[in-house]
Design an enzyme around this catalytic site. Structure first.
Site, mmCIF file in Angstrom:
data_model
loop_
_atom_site.group_PDB
_atom_site.id
_atom_site.type_symbol
_atom_site.label_atom_id
_atom_site.label_comp_id
_atom_site.label_asym_id
_atom_site.label_seq_id
_atom_site.Cartn_x
_atom_site.Cartn_y
_atom_site.Cartn_z
ATOM 1 N N GLU A 287 -6.401 -0.412 -13.556
ATOM 2 C CA GLU A 287 -6.057 0.991 -13.820
ATOM 3 C C GLU A 287 -5.508 1.164 -15.237
ATOM 4 O O GLU A 287 -5.582 2.249 -15.816
ATOM 5 C CB GLU A 287 -5.022 1.467 -12.780
ATOM 6 C CG GLU A 287 -5.127 2.946 -12.470
ATOM 7 C CD GLU A 287 -4.305 3.353 -11.241
ATOM 8 O OE1 GLU A 287 -4.883 3.955 -10.324
ATOM 9 O OE2 GLU A 287 -3.092 3.082 -11.210
ATOM 10 N N HIS A 308 -15.881 -21.502 -0.912
ATOM 11 C CA HIS A 308 -17.002 -21.644 0.024
ATOM 12 C C HIS A 308 -17.814 -20.364 0.106
ATOM 13 O O HIS A 308 -18.595 -20.171 1.034
ATOM 14 C CB HIS A 308 -16.477 -22.034 1.413
ATOM 15 C CG HIS A 308 -15.847 -23.390 1.411
ATOM 16 N ND1 HIS A 308 -16.452 -24.496 1.937
ATOM 17 C CD2 HIS A 308 -14.668 -23.822 0.889
ATOM 18 C CE1 HIS A 308 -15.669 -25.556 1.769
ATOM 19 N NE2 HIS A 308 -14.574 -25.168 1.138
ATOM 20 N N LYS A 422 -10.994 12.391 -6.813
ATOM 21 C CA LYS A 422 -10.126 13.391 -6.148
ATOM 22 C C LYS A 422 -10.722 14.782 -6.275
ATOM 23 O O LYS A 422 -10.725 15.557 -5.320
ATOM 24 C CB LYS A 422 -8.732 13.395 -6.798
ATOM 25 C CG LYS A 422 -7.905 12.182 -6.468
ATOM 26 C CD LYS A 422 -6.490 12.377 -6.993
ATOM 27 C CE LYS A 422 -5.706 11.099 -6.927
ATOM 28 N NZ LYS A 422 -4.462 11.148 -7.675
HETATM 29 O O1 PA5 Z 1 -0.447 3.772 -10.780
HETATM 30 C C1 PA5 Z 1 -0.510 4.934 -10.409
HETATM 31 O O2 PA5 Z 1 0.003 5.857 -11.060
HETATM 32 C C2 PA5 Z 1 -1.188 5.310 -9.119
HETATM 33 O O3 PA5 Z 1 -1.731 4.202 -8.503
HETATM 34 C C3 PA5 Z 1 -0.182 5.959 -8.169
HETATM 35 O O4 PA5 Z 1 0.867 5.063 -7.956
HETATM 36 C C4 PA5 Z 1 -0.834 6.341 -6.855
HETATM 37 O O5 PA5 Z 1 -1.905 7.191 -7.082
HETATM 38 C C5 PA5 Z 1 0.183 7.008 -5.940
HETATM 39 O O6 PA5 Z 1 0.723 8.144 -6.538
HETATM 40 P P1 PA5 Z 1 1.990 8.885 -5.937
HETATM 41 O O7 PA5 Z 1 3.135 7.930 -5.992
HETATM 42 O O8 PA5 Z 1 2.204 10.070 -6.820
HETATM 43 O O9 PA5 Z 1 1.658 9.271 -4.511
#
Ligand code: PA5
Length: 446
Positions: A287, A308, A422
């Protein structure tokens, strides 16, 4: 502390190239620490360990004591992505592998996770479990509006309220969310939930050393104080800009390898307890770095299991990958192989040896085979798998990720790509405000 071994890269990256990338890593670290790079409003994680005091840790333990006092034996921790993976990785790494089958003998509440998928079966089965346990809930969402945890929380909240009444439910639900914004903050205030703040300057995937990770780890009965001590030691040890700083060296090598055509970083371990740590690594690096059509693709393997299966590809497939293996030097338990009179399985040559010894030889053999097969190998070793070393590793990899992101020329602290799915999902679900997108996507599907 960690030991970094880059020897397994020496035949793939010249000393000159490594020196050039080390200089780049030092420069990137300066950008990171001076707060002059892209996304600098999300650098709160960098000094997070040293900001944690005993008062904060006591606040988590107060909740644990309160719930133990109510004989709570199941805590549902709701969250996704950065609001899930750090705690899950820690609990999996520290728990007895067969903990689920020891339910009658363990003391303190058991933690299960929810809100990290949209599986109807998962949620229904969670309701089954909740119906026969004494339940509490930690709901974690920085935004408070993420669809997966919001749906799970609706169900869990309703079940807790139906069972214990609204007033008692308020003492069984704790929220971890933004200081002032979002649905979860509003709800916490109106219902009187105890709550913890995720600071604006700490992004989801860098939040494991905040209440997001530390509260669920406390509830699971593990030593958060030791975890924070490990992270604090890492923060102090990795603050220097010199070329011997392991965070600088590792960031330099992985970027030098990327520049040489290695596009995939396979993280791995010969300890299956680190599987979810691998999931955390995949999120952190994937990410953070996968932007602008750039970045190493992070994968994870558990060995020897995956030798394996996907081991064939690593040994012999496209030569566009390298591996970063996490080694835990000491096991917690010993299992010695005994001699048998018939030796039908031919294993008597190992009698008196530990299974850990076999695992170590498997690791050394794999490392050499992969290097011979054209796969550079980076080794990161810790003494043992415990709270201290997990805290250390969390901070270490966050630091490497921040440095690497600036070396790549991207913002390592945003995640614009996550919005695309989303937007489509909201359009398909008919979320208010997405009317135009709904019309467009329905046309595409005709
Ligand atoms: O790293 C990030 O920002 C995302 O993975 C969020 O942690 C994830 O989308 C969850 O978001 P939130 O804590 O607002 O529900």
């Amino acid at each position: 502390m960690i030991e970094l071994n880059l020897e397994g890269c020496s035949q793939f990256v010249t000393k000159e190239k490594f020196a050039e990338f080390t200089e780049k890593a030092v420069a990137a670290k300066k950008i990171l620490e001076s707060g002059t790079g892209a996304g600098s409003e999300f650098l709160g994680w960098n000094n997070l360990p040293s900001s944690i005091d005993s008062e904060q840790l006591s606040a988590y333990l107060e909740i644990v004591d309160d719930w133990i006092g109510k004989s709570v034996d199941l805590v549902v921790v709701i969250g996704i992505g950065g609001s899930y993976l750090g705690a899950k990785a820690t609990v999996e790494a520290l728990s007895h592998t067969f903990t689920d089958y020891f339910q009658d003998t363990c003391s303190g509440p058991r933690v299960v996770f929810a809100g990290h998928n949209l599986s109807e079966d998962y949620l229904a089965e969670l309701m089954d479990l909740m119906s026969c346990r004494n339940v509490a809930c930690v709901v974690i969402s920085k935004s408070g509006t993420t669809t997966e945890p919001a749906i799970a929380f609706r169900f869990v909240k309703a079940a807790i309220e139906a069972r214990y009444g609204r007033q008692e439910a308020a003492s069984r639900i704790v929220a971890v969310t933004d200081r002032s914004r979002g649905a979860l903050r509003i709800l916490s205030e109106s219902e009187g939930y105890r709550s913890f703040v995720i600071d604006d300057s700490v992004g989801g995937r860098y939040s494991v050393l905040s209440p997001v990770g530390l509260l669920p780890v406390s509830v699971s009965g593990f030593d958060v104080e030791a975890m924070v001590r490990g992270a604090k030691d890492a923060q102090a040890a990795l603050s220097g800009d010199d070329v011997s700083n392991p965070a600088v060296r590792y960031a330099a090598m992985r970027n030098a390898l990327y520049d040489s055509g290695k596009k995939i970083e396979i993280f791995g371990s010969f300890n299956p307890k680190l599987q979810y740590f691998g999931e955390w690594l995949k999120q952190l690096f994937g990410e953070s770095e996968g932007k602008g059509h750039k970045g190493l693709f992070p994968a994870y393997v558990t060995c020897t299991t995956d030798l394996h299966s996907i081991g064939q590809y690593i040994q012999d497939g496209e030569r566009n990958l390298f591996e970063t293996m996490i080694t835990v030097k000491n096991t917690r338990r010993y299992a010695i192989i005994e001699e048998t009179s018939d030796n039908l399985d031919g294993l008597n040559y190992l009698s008196g040896k530990s299974v850990g010894h076999c695992n170590r030889m498997a690791q050394t053999g794999t490392r050499l085979a992969h290097i011979d097969g054209g796969v550079p190998n980076i080794e990161i070793a810790v003494e043992s798998l415990d709270e201290y070393n997990l805290g250390y590793m969390f901070y270490f990899f966050e630091k490497v990720c921040g440095i690497s992101g600036y070396m790549l020329g991207i913002n390592p602290f945003d995640q614009p790509g996550v919005e695309a799915y989303k937007k489509n999902m909201f359009a398909l679900l008919g979320k208010p405000g997405y009317e135009k997108e709904t019309e467009q996507i329905r046309k595409r599907m005709e």
